[in-house]
Motif scaffolding. Structure first.
Motif, PDB file in Angstrom:
ATOM      1  N   TRP A 129       0.639  -0.963   0.013  1.00 28.66           N
ATOM      2  CA  TRP A 129      -0.171   0.060   0.083  1.00 28.66           C
ATOM      3  C   TRP A 129       0.983   1.340   0.021  1.00 28.66           C
ATOM      4  CZ3 TRP A 129       0.755   3.529   3.942  1.00 28.66           C
ATOM      5  CH2 TRP A 129       1.180   3.016   5.052  1.00 28.66           C
ATOM      6  N   THR A 130       0.458   1.882  -0.832  1.00 25.55           N
ATOM      7  CA  THR A 130       1.292   3.486  -1.030  1.00 25.55           C
ATOM      8  C   THR A 130       0.131   4.526  -1.119  1.00 25.55           C
ATOM      9  OG1 THR A 130       2.945   2.287  -2.136  1.00 25.55           O
ATOM     10  CG2 THR A 130       3.339   4.592  -2.226  1.00 25.55           C
ATOM     11  N   ILE A 131       0.572   5.740  -0.192  1.00 26.39           N
ATOM     12  CA  ILE A 131      -0.337   6.904  -0.418  1.00 26.39           C
ATOM     13  C   ILE A 131       0.685   8.070  -0.249  1.00 26.39           C
ATOM     14  CG2 ILE A 131      -2.288   5.633   0.758  1.00 26.39           C
ATOM     15  CD1 ILE A 131      -1.350   7.337   3.573  1.00 26.39           C
ATOM     16  N   SER A 132       0.117   9.204  -0.537  1.00 27.58           N
ATOM     17  CA  SER A 132       0.463  10.355  -0.572  1.00 27.58           C
ATOM     18  C   SER A 132       0.570  10.727   0.895  1.00 27.58           C
ATOM     19  CB  SER A 132      -0.365  11.406  -1.393  1.00 27.58           C
ATOM     20  OG  SER A 132       0.102  12.670  -1.142  1.00 27.58           O
ATOM     21  N   VAL A 133       1.597  11.228   1.400  1.00 29.68           N
ATOM     22  CA  VAL A 133       1.873  11.652   2.869  1.00 29.68           C
ATOM     23  C   VAL A 133       0.614  12.724   3.169  1.00 29.68           C
ATOM     24  CG1 VAL A 133       3.413  13.544   2.539  1.00 29.68           C
ATOM     25  CG2 VAL A 133       3.493  12.326   4.444  1.00 29.68           C
ATOM     26  N   GLU A 134       0.405  13.438   2.342  1.00 26.90           N
ATOM     27  CA  GLU A 134      -0.687  14.695   2.824  1.00 26.90           C
ATOM     28  C   GLU A 134      -2.172  13.881   3.262  1.00 26.90           C
ATOM     29  OE1 GLU A 134       0.950  14.690   0.096  1.00 26.90           O
ATOM     30  OE2 GLU A 134       2.196  16.378  -0.041  1.00 26.90           O
ATOM     31  N   THR A 135      -2.193  12.660   2.580  1.00 29.57           N
ATOM     32  CA  THR A 135      -3.612  11.967   2.894  1.00 29.57           C
ATOM     33  C   THR A 135      -3.524  11.116   4.236  1.00 29.57           C
ATOM     34  OG1 THR A 135      -3.094  10.138   1.552  1.00 29.57           O
ATOM     35  CG2 THR A 135      -4.213  11.786   0.520  1.00 29.57           C
ATOM     36  N   ALA A 136      -2.361  11.021   5.082  1.00 30.41           N
ATOM     37  CA  ALA A 136      -2.102  10.154   5.929  1.00 30.41           C
ATOM     38  C   ALA A 136      -3.197  10.742   7.208  1.00 30.41           C
ATOM     39  CB  ALA A 136      -0.731  10.298   6.443  1.00 30.41           C
ATOM     40  N   ASP A 137      -3.698   9.863   7.895  1.00 31.84           N
ATOM     41  CA  ASP A 137      -4.257  10.272   9.368  1.00 31.84           C
ATOM     42  C   ASP A 137      -4.433   9.247  10.137  1.00 31.84           C
ATOM     43  OD1 ASP A 137      -6.098   8.329   8.283  1.00 31.84           O
ATOM     44  OD2 ASP A 137      -7.265   9.590   7.059  1.00 31.84           O
ATOM     45  N   ASP A 138      -5.233   9.312  11.281  1.00 33.80           N
ATOM     46  CA  ASP A 138      -5.229   8.248  12.164  1.00 33.80           C
ATOM     47  C   ASP A 138      -5.504   6.865  11.931  1.00 33.80           C
ATOM     48  OD1 ASP A 138      -4.528  10.140  14.236  1.00 33.80           O
ATOM     49  OD2 ASP A 138      -6.662  10.560  14.578  1.00 33.80           O
ATOM     50  N   SER A 139      -6.016   6.491  10.660  1.00 30.74           N
ATOM     51  CA  SER A 139      -6.197   5.304  10.130  1.00 30.74           C
ATOM     52  C   SER A 139      -5.188   4.680   9.319  1.00 30.74           C
ATOM     53  CB  SER A 139      -7.387   5.227   9.152  1.00 30.74           C
ATOM     54  OG  SER A 139      -7.244   5.939   8.017  1.00 30.74           O
ATOM     55  N   THR A 140      -4.088   5.445   9.214  1.00 29.43           N
ATOM     56  CA  THR A 140      -2.927   5.100   8.526  1.00 29.43           C
ATOM     57  C   THR A 140      -2.144   4.179   9.406  1.00 29.43           C
ATOM     58  OG1 THR A 140      -2.528   7.006   7.305  1.00 29.43           O
ATOM     59  CG2 THR A 140      -0.901   5.724   7.166  1.00 29.43           C
ATOM     60  N   HIS A 141      -1.672   3.055   8.736  1.00 26.66           N
ATOM     61  CA  HIS A 141      -0.902   1.827   9.623  1.00 26.66           C
ATOM     62  C   HIS A 141       0.504   2.041   9.605  1.00 26.66           C
ATOM     63  CE1 HIS A 141      -0.104  -2.198  10.991  1.00 26.66           C
ATOM     64  NE2 HIS A 141       1.179  -2.191  10.363  1.00 26.66           N
ATOM     65  N   PHE A 142       1.006   2.179  10.988  1.00 18.95           N
ATOM     66  CA  PHE A 142       2.411   2.377  11.485  1.00 18.95           C
ATOM     67  C   PHE A 142       2.939   1.356  12.107  1.00 18.95           C
ATOM     68  CE2 PHE A 142       0.647   6.593  10.863  1.00 18.95           C
ATOM     69  CZ  PHE A 142       1.467   7.306   9.969  1.00 18.95           C
ATOM     70  N   PRO A 143       4.145   0.915  11.876  1.00 20.71           N
ATOM     71  CA  PRO A 143       5.391   1.698  11.097  1.00 20.71           C
ATOM     72  C   PRO A 143       5.328   1.512   9.491  1.00 20.71           C
ATOM     73  CG  PRO A 143       6.230  -0.124  11.920  1.00 20.71           C
ATOM     74  CD  PRO A 143       4.990  -0.174  12.646  1.00 20.71           C
ATOM     75  N   CYS A 144       5.817   2.783   9.087  1.00 21.60           N
ATOM     76  CA  CYS A 144       5.651   2.517   7.524  1.00 21.60           C
ATOM     77  C   CYS A 144       6.953   3.256   7.119  1.00 21.60           C
ATOM     78  CB  CYS A 144       4.400   2.913   6.918  1.00 21.60           C
ATOM     79  SG  CYS A 144       4.104   4.926   7.168  1.00 21.60           S
ATOM     80  N   ILE A 145       7.264   3.218   5.687  1.00 17.39           N
ATOM     81  CA  ILE A 145       8.236   3.996   5.045  1.00 17.39           C
ATOM     82  C   ILE A 145       7.820   5.272   4.487  1.00 17.39           C
ATOM     83  CG2 ILE A 145      10.070   3.980   2.916  1.00 17.39           C
ATOM     84  CD1 ILE A 145      10.606   2.017   5.113  1.00 17.39           C
ATOM     85  N   PHE A 146       8.699   6.212   4.661  1.00 20.71           N
ATOM     86  CA  PHE A 146       8.672   7.654   4.131  1.00 20.71           C
ATOM     87  C   PHE A 146       9.649   7.478   3.072  1.00 20.71           C
ATOM     88  CE2 PHE A 146       9.756  11.975   3.661  1.00 20.71           C
ATOM     89  CZ  PHE A 146       8.631  12.773   3.966  1.00 20.71           C
ATOM     90  N   LYS A 147       9.230   8.051   2.018  1.00 19.46           N
ATOM     91  CA  LYS A 147      10.176   8.152   0.942  1.00 19.46           C
ATOM     92  C   LYS A 147       9.855   9.186  -0.090  1.00 19.46           C
ATOM     93  CE  LYS A 147       9.906   4.193  -0.888  1.00 19.46           C
ATOM     94  NZ  LYS A 147      10.135   2.810  -1.629  1.00 19.46           N
ATOM     95  N   PRO A 148      10.504  10.289  -0.572  1.00 16.17           N
ATOM     96  CA  PRO A 148      10.235  11.161  -1.548  1.00 16.17           C
ATOM     97  C   PRO A 148       9.381  10.502  -2.927  1.00 16.17           C
ATOM     98  CG  PRO A 148      12.425  11.404  -1.031  1.00 16.17           C
ATOM     99  CD  PRO A 148      12.015  10.107  -0.368  1.00 16.17           C
ATOM    100  N   ARG A 149       8.371  11.177  -3.474  1.00 14.42           N
ATOM    101  CA  ARG A 149       7.535  10.806  -4.637  1.00 14.42           C
ATOM    102  C   ARG A 149       8.467  10.575  -5.628  1.00 14.42           C
ATOM    103  NH1 ARG A 149       1.530  12.380  -6.184  1.00 14.42           N
ATOM    104  NH2 ARG A 149       1.407  11.186  -8.266  1.00 14.42           N
ATOM    105  N   ARG A 150       9.343  11.558  -5.895  1.00 15.41           N
ATOM    106  CA  ARG A 150      10.406  11.185  -7.033  1.00 15.41           C
ATOM    107  C   ARG A 150      12.099  11.113  -6.420  1.00 15.41           C
ATOM    108  NH1 ARG A 150       8.253  11.974 -11.939  1.00 15.41           N
ATOM    109  NH2 ARG A 150       6.420  13.170 -12.101  1.00 15.41           N
TER     110      ARG A 150
END
Length: 313
Positions: A129-150
């Protein structure tokens, strides 16, 4: 005499490619370009030229002028920003020189991490699963990976344990994505995928160990599920030439998390193994037919370290 231009020669990918070309085509003249001189790129080519970034509006005109001035026959771009700029303009040649470049669709998909995940999922393959960081909220599953889109490499890549972590990094690295944390980390496999002009797809699966952000050790492995996924990707992209697919072999099977629409930092390692995809691309660029070789599982290679003096005062 054939003259070949390699871009971003200050980087490890371009320098590995230059070493391969030197060994395979010793009579060729090599020209290298990059944005500055604070690197050892000049040691790998016959002539070095400092120049413009791909973001410069005059980049393509400047590149074409170099090609004409230096009588370049083949241009081998290695940086994603350059590949994207060339692909967006629909370039198959520049200044009369043939380009060694992946198809536009591979570049469009591979240079965007969110688009990559959506593309893999659209093929019916199991994608993280991959989402834009701007759409993250309390329902987002953590831990996860943060990475630049490009962008490529490990810069700006972090593990986020909480939503607060994600927002902290997003403030410093805008236009990023959050992605499922794939485990185990030691089961990361990088796949060199090459599809010939006769539409034969060959895949080299390398279980790798990163050293300083680069593949320092690699062993050939073989998994039929990985082959199926990589072939599906290559055919959907109508691939001609080489790309790099990165995945992790999880408890639920292979999961592709990146598609790099270019040759990778393992080019020299796999060339030593006999998987000479850089040479295959150059041979096909010249209209020759190739016969790909597949190294046996268990074959290993390592990256070595050396140094050189640029000048003596």
């Amino acid at each position: 005499m054939t003259t070949l231009l390699i871009t971003a020669i200050g980087g490890d990918i371009a320098q590995g490619i230059a070493q391969i070309i030197r060994a395979t085509y010793p009579d060729w003249r090599l020209v290298g370009i990059d944005m500055h001189e604070r690197h050892g790129g000049a040691l790998y080519v016959d002539k070095y030229i400092s120049g413009r970034p791909a973001s410069d509006p005059a980049y393509l005109e400047w590149l074409a002028d170099i090609v004409r001035r230096e009588s370049i026959d083949i241009c081998f771009p290695t940086a994603e920003a350059e590949l994207l700029r060339l692909a967006q303009q629909g370039c198959t040649e520049v200044g009369g020189a043939r380009l060694v470049i992946a198809p536009f669709e591979a570049i469009r998909v591979g240079t965007d991490k969110l688009e990559t995940a959506n593309f893999v999922a659209s093929l019916g393959l199991p994608a993280p699963w991959t989402i834009s960081v701007e759409t993250a909220d309390d329902s987002t599953h953590f831990p996860c990976i943060f990475k630049p889109r490009r962008g490529a490499g490990s810069k700006g890549v972090f593990v986020c344990d909480t939503l607060e972590d994600a927002r902290f990094f997003a403030a410093r690295f805008p236009r990023a994505v959050l992605q499922e944390l794939l485990l185990p980390a030691e089961a990361e496999i990088t796949c060199a995928v090459y599809r010939t002009r006769q539409q034969q797809t060959v895949i080299l699966q390398l279980l790798r160990q990163l050293v300083g952000g680069l593949s320092g050790w690699a062993e050939v492995v073989e998994d039929s599920r990985i082959v199926e996924q990589c072939v599906a990707v290559a055919e959907a992209l109508d691939l001609k030439g080489g790309i790099n697919v990165q995945l992790r072999l999880t408890a639920d099977g292979p999961r592709i998390f990146e598609i790099n629409p270019r040759f990778s930092s393992t080019s020299l390692l796999r060339h030593c193994m006999g998987f000479t995809d850089v040479v295959w691309a150059l041979e096909e660029c010249q209209g020759h037919t190739i016969t790909p070789f597949q190294p046996a599982p268990g074959t290993r290679a390592v990256r070595t370290i050396n140094a050189a003096l640029l000048n003596k005062i």
